[in-house]
Design a protein around this motif. Structure first.
Motif, PDB file in Angstrom:
ATOM      1  N   LEU A  73       0.830  -1.207   0.000  1.00 63.90           N
ATOM      2  CA  LEU A  73       0.000   0.000   0.000  1.00 63.90           C
ATOM      3  C   LEU A  73       0.866   1.259   0.000  1.00 63.90           C
ATOM      4  CD1 LEU A  73      -2.845  -0.957   2.493  1.00 63.90           C
ATOM      5  CD2 LEU A  73      -3.045  -0.558   0.049  1.00 63.90           C
ATOM      6  N   ALA A  74       1.930   1.258   0.787  1.00 62.15           N
ATOM      7  CA  ALA A  74       2.827   2.414   0.816  1.00 62.15           C
ATOM      8  C   ALA A  74       3.521   2.605  -0.527  1.00 62.15           C
ATOM      9  CB  ALA A  74       3.860   2.247   1.923  1.00 62.15           C
ATOM     10  N   ALA A  75       3.916   1.503  -1.157  1.00 58.05           N
ATOM     11  CA  ALA A  75       4.566   1.604  -2.464  1.00 58.05           C
ATOM     12  C   ALA A  75       3.592   2.132  -3.514  1.00 58.05           C
ATOM     13  CB  ALA A  75       5.108   0.251  -2.891  1.00 58.05           C
ATOM     14  N   GLY A  76       2.346   1.686  -3.444  1.00 61.70           N
ATOM     15  CA  GLY A  76       1.342   2.202  -4.380  1.00 61.70           C
ATOM     16  C   GLY A  76       1.126   3.695  -4.217  1.00 61.70           C
ATOM     17  N   TYR A  77       1.075   4.137  -2.978  1.00 59.60           N
ATOM     18  CA  TYR A  77       0.914   5.572  -2.718  1.00 59.60           C
ATOM     19  C   TYR A  77       2.134   6.342  -3.223  1.00 59.60           C
ATOM     20  CZ  TYR A  77       0.229   9.942  -0.233  1.00 59.60           C
ATOM     21  OH  TYR A  77       0.075  11.258   0.071  1.00 59.60           O
ATOM     22  N   ALA A  78       3.328   5.816  -2.948  1.00 55.71           N
ATOM     23  CA  ALA A  78       4.552   6.495  -3.372  1.00 55.71           C
ATOM     24  C   ALA A  78       4.678   6.554  -4.889  1.00 55.71           C
ATOM     25  CB  ALA A  78       5.770   5.805  -2.769  1.00 55.71           C
ATOM     26  N   VAL A  79       4.357   5.456  -5.549  1.00 53.63           N
ATOM     27  CA  VAL A  79       4.435   5.434  -7.016  1.00 53.63           C
ATOM     28  C   VAL A  79       3.405   6.383  -7.614  1.00 53.63           C
ATOM     29  CG1 VAL A  79       4.057   3.992  -9.053  1.00 53.63           C
ATOM     30  CG2 VAL A  79       5.480   3.167  -7.202  1.00 53.63           C
ATOM     31  N   ARG A 102      16.072   9.856 -15.669  1.00 55.73           N
ATOM     32  CA  ARG A 102      16.266  10.193 -14.259  1.00 55.73           C
ATOM     33  C   ARG A 102      14.999   9.971 -13.454  1.00 55.73           C
ATOM     34  NH1 ARG A 102      18.951  15.931 -14.921  1.00 55.73           N
ATOM     35  NH2 ARG A 102      19.858  15.361 -16.903  1.00 55.73           N
ATOM     36  N   LEU A 103      13.874  10.270 -14.031  1.00 55.82           N
ATOM     37  CA  LEU A 103      12.620  10.138 -13.288  1.00 55.82           C
ATOM     38  C   LEU A 103      12.196   8.681 -13.136  1.00 55.82           C
ATOM     39  CD1 LEU A 103      10.730  13.221 -14.721  1.00 55.82           C
ATOM     40  CD2 LEU A 103      11.848  12.985 -12.514  1.00 55.82           C
ATOM     41  N   LEU A 104      12.593   7.834 -14.069  1.00 54.92           N
ATOM     42  CA  LEU A 104      12.288   6.408 -13.919  1.00 54.92           C
ATOM     43  C   LEU A 104      13.005   5.816 -12.710  1.00 54.92           C
ATOM     44  CD1 LEU A 104      12.240   5.014 -17.565  1.00 54.92           C
ATOM     45  CD2 LEU A 104      10.330   5.313 -16.007  1.00 54.92           C
ATOM     46  N   VAL A 105      14.175   6.356 -12.385  1.00 53.01           N
ATOM     47  CA  VAL A 105      14.906   5.901 -11.202  1.00 53.01           C
ATOM     48  C   VAL A 105      14.089   6.198  -9.941  1.00 53.01           C
ATOM     49  CG1 VAL A 105      16.975   6.258  -9.812  1.00 53.01           C
ATOM     50  CG2 VAL A 105      17.147   6.086 -12.293  1.00 53.01           C
ATOM     51  N   PHE A 106      13.482   7.379  -9.874  1.00 53.61           N
ATOM     52  CA  PHE A 106      12.687   7.734  -8.697  1.00 53.61           C
ATOM     53  C   PHE A 106      11.452   6.846  -8.569  1.00 53.61           C
ATOM     54  CE2 PHE A 106      14.838  11.900  -9.358  1.00 53.61           C
ATOM     55  CZ  PHE A 106      15.551  11.874  -8.170  1.00 53.61           C
ATOM     56  N   LEU A 147      12.649   3.528  -7.239  1.00 56.44           N
ATOM     57  CA  LEU A 147      12.940   3.582  -5.804  1.00 56.44           C
ATOM     58  C   LEU A 147      11.653   3.494  -4.988  1.00 56.44           C
ATOM     59  CD1 LEU A 147      15.719   6.314  -5.692  1.00 56.44           C
ATOM     60  CD2 LEU A 147      15.970   3.884  -5.207  1.00 56.44           C
ATOM     61  N   ALA A 148      10.615   4.133  -5.456  1.00 60.01           N
ATOM     62  CA  ALA A 148       9.341   4.053  -4.752  1.00 60.01           C
ATOM     63  C   ALA A 148       8.778   2.634  -4.813  1.00 60.01           C
ATOM     64  CB  ALA A 148       8.344   5.043  -5.360  1.00 60.01           C
ATOM     65  N   GLU A 149       8.989   1.954  -5.902  1.00 58.36           N
ATOM     66  CA  GLU A 149       8.510   0.573  -6.033  1.00 58.36           C
ATOM     67  C   GLU A 149       9.308  -0.379  -5.154  1.00 58.36           C
ATOM     68  OE1 GLU A 149       6.024  -2.318  -7.135  1.00 58.36           O
ATOM     69  OE2 GLU A 149       5.816  -0.228  -7.753  1.00 58.36           O
ATOM     70  N   GLY A 150      10.538  -0.010  -4.839  1.00 55.59           N
ATOM     71  CA  GLY A 150      11.379  -0.842  -3.984  1.00 55.59           C
ATOM     72  C   GLY A 150      10.810  -1.043  -2.596  1.00 55.59           C
TER      73      GLY A 150
END
Length: 117
Positions: A64-70, A90-94, A97-100
Motif C-alpha cells: 500500500l505504501a509503495a502504491g501511494y509512493a508510485v 532520471r525520473l524512472l529511477v525515482f 525507488l518508490a517501487e522498492g
C-alpha cells in the motif's frame, strides 16, 4: 474526486478487506490444526499465528505504501516529462525507488516465514 481517485480508493478498500479476511482466517484456525502444524517443527501455535499475521502485514502495508509512493512520484514525473522529455531516464529511477518499498516488505515477510519453518 476524479474517476481515477475513486478507483484507487476502491482498490484500497478491497485490499484492506482482503487483509482483514485473511487475519480473521488465521486467528480462527482450530486449535487442533494449529497444534498439529506447530508440533511438526517445534513452533508454538500462537507464535505461528502471529508470525503469519506479521508476514501478511509486512507485505500488505509495504505494498500500500509503495502504491501511494508510485502514484505521487509517477504523477509528478509525468508532469516533469511533459515539460522536459530529456528527464525520462532520471525520473524512472525515482519511480523504481518508490517501487522498492514493496520489495523490501516482501523480503521481510519471507524472512518471517522462514523463521516459522
Amino acid at each position: 474526486m476524479t474517476q481515477v481517485q475513486r478507483r484507487a480508493a476502491g482498490f484500497t478498500i478491497l485490499a484492506l478487506l482482503a487483509a482483514l479476511a485473511g487475519t480473521v482466517l488465521v486467528l480462527t484456525t482450530p486449535d487442533a490444526l494449529a497444534a498439529a502444524a506447530g508440533a511438526e517443527n517445534g513452533v508454538d501455535p500462537g507464535v505461528r499465528q502471529w508470525g503469519y499475521i506479521a508476514a501478511a502485514l509486512a507485505t500488505g502495508l509495504s505494498s500500500l505504501a509503495a502504491g501511494y509512493a508510485v502514484a505521487a512520484v509517477g504523477s509528478a514525473a509525468v508532469g516533469a516529462i511533459a515539460e522536459n522529455p530529456d528527464l525520462l531516464g532520471r525520473l524512472l529511477v525515482f519511480v523504481g525507488l518508490a517501487e522498492g518499498i514493496a520489495i523490501y516488505g516482501l523480503i521481510v515477510s519471507i524472512l518471517i516465514l522462514n523463521q516459522l519453518g
